[in-house]
Enzyme design. Sequence first.
Site, PDB file in Angstrom:
ATOM      1  N   SER A  78      -4.121  -4.366  -6.533  1.00  9.71           N
ATOM      2  CA  SER A  78      -4.040  -3.168  -7.398  1.00  9.71           C
ATOM      3  C   SER A  78      -3.507  -3.558  -8.769  1.00  9.71           C
ATOM      4  O   SER A  78      -4.025  -3.108  -9.807  1.00  9.71           O
ATOM      5  CB  SER A  78      -3.107  -2.114  -6.776  1.00  9.71           C
ATOM      6  OG  SER A  78      -3.533  -1.737  -5.497  1.00  9.71           O
ATOM      7  N   ALA A 166      -7.869   0.886  -5.536  1.00 12.05           N
ATOM      8  CA  ALA A 166      -6.526   0.363  -5.821  1.00 12.05           C
ATOM      9  C   ALA A 166      -5.522   1.503  -5.714  1.00 12.05           C
ATOM     10  O   ALA A 166      -5.872   2.667  -5.914  1.00 12.05           O
ATOM     11  CB  ALA A 166      -6.495  -0.239  -7.223  1.00 12.05           C
ATOM     12  N   LYS A 167      -4.275   1.153  -5.395  1.00 16.50           N
ATOM     13  CA  LYS A 167      -3.250   2.201  -5.210  1.00 16.50           C
ATOM     14  C   LYS A 167      -2.499   2.362  -6.530  1.00 16.50           C
ATOM     15  O   LYS A 167      -1.478   1.716  -6.779  1.00 16.50           O
ATOM     16  CB  LYS A 167      -2.334   1.802  -4.046  1.00 16.50           C
ATOM     17  CG  LYS A 167      -1.743   3.017  -3.339  1.00 16.50           C
ATOM     18  CD  LYS A 167      -1.189   2.645  -1.987  1.00 16.50           C
ATOM     19  CE  LYS A 167      -0.223   3.697  -1.469  1.00 16.50           C
ATOM     20  NZ  LYS A 167      -0.783   5.007  -1.220  1.00 16.50           N
ATOM     21  N   VAL A 168      -3.039   3.217  -7.369  1.00 18.31           N
ATOM     22  CA  VAL A 168      -2.566   3.377  -8.747  1.00 18.31           C
ATOM     23  C   VAL A 168      -1.816   4.707  -8.870  1.00 18.31           C
ATOM     24  O   VAL A 168      -2.285   5.735  -8.378  1.00 18.31           O
ATOM     25  CB  VAL A 168      -3.771   3.346  -9.727  1.00 18.31           C
ATOM     26  CG1 VAL A 168      -3.321   3.572 -11.159  1.00 18.31           C
ATOM     27  CG2 VAL A 168      -4.534   2.033  -9.586  1.00 18.31           C
ATOM     28  N   TYR A 172      -2.766   9.693  -8.136  1.00 16.31           N
ATOM     29  CA  TYR A 172      -2.146  10.670  -7.228  1.00 16.31           C
ATOM     30  C   TYR A 172      -2.013  12.061  -7.836  1.00 16.31           C
ATOM     31  O   TYR A 172      -1.653  13.002  -7.133  1.00 16.31           O
ATOM     32  CB  TYR A 172      -0.832  10.102  -6.656  1.00 16.31           C
ATOM     33  CG  TYR A 172      -1.216   9.103  -5.582  1.00 16.31           C
ATOM     34  CD1 TYR A 172      -1.315   9.481  -4.255  1.00 16.31           C
ATOM     35  CD2 TYR A 172      -1.628   7.817  -5.926  1.00 16.31           C
ATOM     36  CE1 TYR A 172      -1.776   8.607  -3.290  1.00 16.31           C
ATOM     37  CE2 TYR A 172      -2.096   6.928  -4.965  1.00 16.31           C
ATOM     38  CZ  TYR A 172      -2.167   7.334  -3.647  1.00 16.31           C
ATOM     39  OH  TYR A 172      -2.653   6.477  -2.690  1.00 16.31           O
TER      40      TYR A 172
END
Length: 310
Positions: A78, A166-168, A172
């Site tokens: 990420s 990707a954990k961006v 959220y």
Amino acid sequence: MRRAFFLLKIKNNNMYYNENTTVYLNGKWLKASEAKTDLYTQTLHYGNGVFEGIRAYDTEDGVQIFKAKEHFERLLYSAKKMHINLNLSVEEMIQITSELLEKNKLKDAYIRPLVYLGANMSLQPTEEVNVFFCAWEWGKYLGDNLLNVMTSSYQRPNPKSCHVEAKVVGHYTNSILATTEAKQKGFDEALLLDASGNVAEGPGANFFYEKDGKLFTCPLGNVLPGITRATVFELAKELKFEVEEKYFTPEDVKNADGAFFTGTAAEVAGIGSLDHVKFQMDWEDTMGYTLARMYRNRVAKRECQQFELV
Ligand code: PMP
């Protein structure tokens, strides 16, 4: 106004940290209440930061961080996608996590590594990279009851507009909008579609449904490649449950025998209905239920009691 702020502060403090909580920030161990950050960070203003959500379990072999390597590899991925120079190895991050748990005397815990940037009001990459690790005790994120889910009016971010895999941090906001809409309409959680109108995932979990003894989930591409999703594939293989990755619509789901979300925080969470349409089988009779129990046993390393609830 003052009163509301006070109440909010107490609530947050109680849940995530107290005066004894220790956190990791840029190589130092600090009290959570004393750790400080720059208000000009690019992460706060524009959402460019990356993070992970990991769980540790108190197992018969001591405290184990479930799939730590996979989580930190995803964090590095990420960061790379977002042009963030994260200068820690997987092994170093596992070491930090172990120390964090020890220092806070946590056994069953949720761990949150966050990589956030230094002061930068431009839209260019930032050199200063900050690494923050914290942990707290957190029950199953979506609770233990069967969930009533609604098809969200929000789509998952288009993979052509961002790295949806990707954990961006900024992604959220989409999740918050979807969950808020669902709660405001009296549902427990949302199910988001992709840009083509096929089912993608929940705001913080992947989605599976079951029909005629077979499991279905969407292919990767529009969703976060969940580590719990991959674990469910492994467990399904062991149980000789067939899983097919294919695109499907909410109408297909409404015809299902059962459905569930998968995620580190949520684990394997049973769903009772979509848009008020109930699934055909009782949750306890579904493959999802068997997988939920097996997942609990796998994370807690209680293989010998494979079909006992831990
Ligand atoms: N999708 C989204 C959008 C998520 O935030 C999460 C939680 N990280 C998941 C899926 C599930 O991923 P994992 O199983 O790796 O926790």
